[in-house]
Design a protein around this motif. Structure first.
Motif, mmCIF file in Angstrom:
data_model
loop_
_atom_site.group_PDB
_atom_site.id
_atom_site.type_symbol
_atom_site.label_atom_id
_atom_site.label_comp_id
_atom_site.label_asym_id
_atom_site.label_seq_id
_atom_site.Cartn_x
_atom_site.Cartn_y
_atom_site.Cartn_z
ATOM 1 N N ASN A 159 14.082 -12.113 -5.909
ATOM 2 C CA ASN A 159 13.231 -12.779 -6.896
ATOM 3 C C ASN A 159 11.767 -12.725 -6.476
ATOM 4 N N SER A 160 11.510 -12.845 -5.181
ATOM 5 C CA SER A 160 10.141 -12.769 -4.675
ATOM 6 C C SER A 160 9.593 -11.354 -4.806
ATOM 7 N N ILE A 161 10.432 -10.359 -4.583
ATOM 8 C CA ILE A 161 10.032 -8.959 -4.780
ATOM 9 C C ILE A 161 9.581 -8.747 -6.226
ATOM 10 N N GLN A 162 10.350 -9.276 -7.169
ATOM 11 C CA GLN A 162 9.990 -9.147 -8.578
ATOM 12 C C GLN A 162 8.716 -9.917 -8.896
ATOM 13 N N HIS A 163 8.564 -11.095 -8.293
ATOM 14 C CA HIS A 163 7.363 -11.907 -8.531
ATOM 15 C C HIS A 163 6.094 -11.151 -8.159
ATOM 16 N N TYR A 164 6.132 -10.441 -7.048
ATOM 17 C CA TYR A 164 4.950 -9.714 -6.579
ATOM 18 C C TYR A 164 4.834 -8.311 -7.177
ATOM 19 N N GLY A 165 5.799 -7.924 -7.979
ATOM 20 C CA GLY A 165 5.732 -6.624 -8.628
ATOM 21 C C GLY A 165 5.933 -5.454 -7.691
ATOM 22 N N LEU A 166 6.722 -5.648 -6.641
ATOM 23 C CA LEU A 166 6.998 -4.570 -5.697
ATOM 24 C C LEU A 166 8.137 -3.697 -6.225
ATOM 25 N N SER A 167 7.949 -2.409 -6.161
ATOM 26 C CA SER A 167 8.965 -1.476 -6.672
ATOM 27 C C SER A 167 10.025 -1.219 -5.608
ATOM 28 N N ILE A 168 10.795 -2.263 -5.302
ATOM 29 C CA ILE A 168 11.910 -2.169 -4.356
ATOM 30 C C ILE A 168 13.179 -2.460 -5.131
ATOM 31 N N THR A 169 14.055 -1.482 -5.234
ATOM 32 C CA THR A 169 15.266 -1.620 -6.050
ATOM 33 C C THR A 169 16.551 -1.482 -5.245
ATOM 34 N N ARG A 170 16.459 -0.950 -4.025
ATOM 35 C CA ARG A 170 17.652 -0.726 -3.211
ATOM 36 C C ARG A 170 17.675 -1.693 -2.030
ATOM 37 N N ALA A 171 18.869 -2.168 -1.687
ATOM 38 C CA ALA A 171 18.991 -3.133 -0.607
ATOM 39 C C ALA A 171 20.387 -3.094 -0.018
ATOM 40 N N ALA A 172 20.482 -3.542 1.220
ATOM 41 C CA ALA A 172 21.771 -3.762 1.871
ATOM 42 C C ALA A 172 21.736 -5.155 2.491
ATOM 43 N N PHE A 173 22.624 -6.038 2.024
ATOM 44 C CA PHE A 173 22.753 -7.382 2.573
ATOM 45 C C PHE A 173 23.997 -7.398 3.454
ATOM 46 N N ALA A 174 23.810 -7.582 4.748
ATOM 47 C CA ALA A 174 24.892 -7.376 5.716
ATOM 48 C C ALA A 174 25.686 -8.636 6.029
ATOM 49 N N LYS A 203 0.824 -1.210 0.000
ATOM 50 C CA LYS A 203 0.000 0.000 0.000
ATOM 51 C C LYS A 203 0.860 1.262 0.000
ATOM 52 N N LEU A 204 2.002 1.232 0.683
ATOM 53 C CA LEU A 204 2.914 2.374 0.660
ATOM 54 C C LEU A 204 3.403 2.643 -0.764
ATOM 55 N N LEU A 205 3.799 1.593 -1.458
ATOM 56 C CA LEU A 205 4.316 1.765 -2.815
ATOM 57 C C LEU A 205 3.217 2.165 -3.797
ATOM 58 N N HIS A 206 1.981 1.786 -3.495
ATOM 59 C CA HIS A 206 0.862 2.161 -4.376
ATOM 60 C C HIS A 206 0.635 3.674 -4.382
ATOM 61 N N ILE A 207 1.071 4.351 -3.319
ATOM 62 C CA ILE A 207 0.919 5.809 -3.247
ATOM 63 C C ILE A 207 1.624 6.477 -4.420
ATOM 64 N N ASN A 208 2.781 5.930 -4.818
ATOM 65 C CA ASN A 208 3.514 6.498 -5.953
ATOM 66 C C ASN A 208 2.687 6.446 -7.235
ATOM 67 N N THR A 209 1.931 5.372 -7.410
ATOM 68 C CA THR A 209 1.066 5.239 -8.586
ATOM 69 C C THR A 209 -0.020 6.304 -8.574
ATOM 70 N N LEU A 210 -0.607 6.543 -7.408
ATOM 71 C CA LEU A 210 -1.676 7.526 -7.301
ATOM 72 C C LEU A 210 -1.174 8.943 -7.545
ATOM 73 N N LEU A 211 0.102 9.181 -7.271
ATOM 74 C CA LEU A 211 0.691 10.501 -7.514
ATOM 75 C C LEU A 211 1.218 10.625 -8.941
ATOM 76 N N GLU A 212 0.811 9.699 -9.786
ATOM 77 C CA GLU A 212 1.082 9.749 -11.230
ATOM 78 C C GLU A 212 2.576 9.887 -11.540
ATOM 79 N N GLY A 213 3.332 8.965 -10.961
ATOM 80 C CA GLY A 213 4.749 8.911 -11.298
ATOM 81 C C GLY A 213 5.653 9.725 -10.399
ATOM 82 N N ASP A 214 5.080 10.552 -9.525
ATOM 83 C CA ASP A 214 5.898 11.314 -8.574
ATOM 84 C C ASP A 214 6.242 10.387 -7.413
#
Length: 306
Positions: A91-106, A59-70
């Protein structure tokens, strides 16, 4: 020029809060790191099941869609996995279509040190020590409790907050625990026009409020709805109202329950996530809504000292 996230609401989330990693974690606990590594590699093309905070992130990421690309919301993955074992998570993030592109694996260590670098407003994790370290560093954080609760579908994001030691400092809670209810109410009435100091979630709520302001002020136009759900009641309500007014921070609903159990009210509000500092309150709430424990303030100092 390097990319900057300073103008966004930035949420950091652990892989175990986003996805259900209970089976693989059990492999790690019982058989060790190498068995866990092989388990994840063998299944890296099998999508993980949704975790406790999945609906919140969606739902947080869906806010970006509602703001029309902002793009005003950024979700960052912070994980104790290595990139090797974490490939299944991406791979699971991509499967669900979540717009998460940044990560830190410690690589087995706590990732909380990367929170300032990403400029995060909130960190959600199932690892209590990482959450405490984040709070001690001055950032909002909560331990996501296991509940199995799945919120109904829909785009509106609903977040509920406790007051003292979460949105506000625990200065008044200290009076309550040392001197009792009568002293607490008398002090709050006496200081009704003196704003409370901010708690660990003030900045996160302020960032949410700024995004809410970008939507028209008409019914059902905003995809975010917030609520204060507090054990306070009159006459201790006035200081809270005046504090939020002084901060110029929006809250859509305020429930002053006078010590009543919060669970039925949280169910009625339909929270996607509820934040509270008291573990007992969190355990009861987790039976009806996804819940995050905020181990901050005097109530948690007492638990630590036992």
């Amino acid at each position: 020029m390097p990319a900057q996230l300073g103008d966004k609401l930035v949420i950091a989330i652990s892989s175990r809060a986003l996805f259900d990693l209970s089976e693989s974690h059990q492999v790690f606990e019982q058989e060790g790191l190498e068995a866990y590594r092989q388990y994840q590699i063998a299944r890296e093309d099998q999508p993980l099941e949704r975790g406790e905070a999945f609906a919140l992130v969606q739902k947080l990421l869906h806010i970006n869609t509602l703001l029309e690309g902002d793009s005003r919301v950024e979700v960052v993955l912070l994980s104790r996995n290595s990139a090797d074992t974490g490939l299944r998570v991406f791979n699971s993030i991509q499967h669900y279509g979540l717009s998460i592109t940044r990560a830190a694996f410690a690589g087995g260590r706590s990732p909380f040190g990367y929170i300032p670098a990403f400029g995060c407003h909130l960190f959600l994790s199932t690892h209590a020590d990482d959450v405490r370290s984040t709070l001690d560093a001055g950032f909002a954080a909560a331990t996501i409790l296991a509940s199995g609760i799945r919120r109904e579908s829909g785009d509106e994001l609903r977040i509920a907050f406790d007051g003292d030691a979460v949105l506000f400092s625990d200065e008044s809670e200290q009076i309550f625990q040392r001197e009792g209810l009568a002293a607490f109410q008398a002090r709050e009435q006496q200081n009704a026009h003196q704003p409370l100091a901010g708690g660990p979630f003030k900045s996160f709520l302020a960032a949410l409020s700024k995004i809410q302001a970008e939507f028209p002020e008409v019914a059902d136009a905003c995809p975010i709805r917030t609520a204060l759900v507090t054990a306070r009641s009159a006459p201790a309500h006035e200081r809270v109202i005046r504090t939020l007014r002084d901060w110029d921070i929006r809250l859509d609903e305020s429930l002053f329950l006078g010590g009543m159990d919060k669970s039925a009210f949280l169910r009625a509000f339909g929270a996607d996530l509820f934040f509270d500092d008291q573990e007992g309150h969190c355990q009861r709430a987790s039976g009806v809504v996804p819940t995050g424990h905020v181990p901050h303030g005097i109530s948690n100092l007492q638990v630590t000292d036992e």
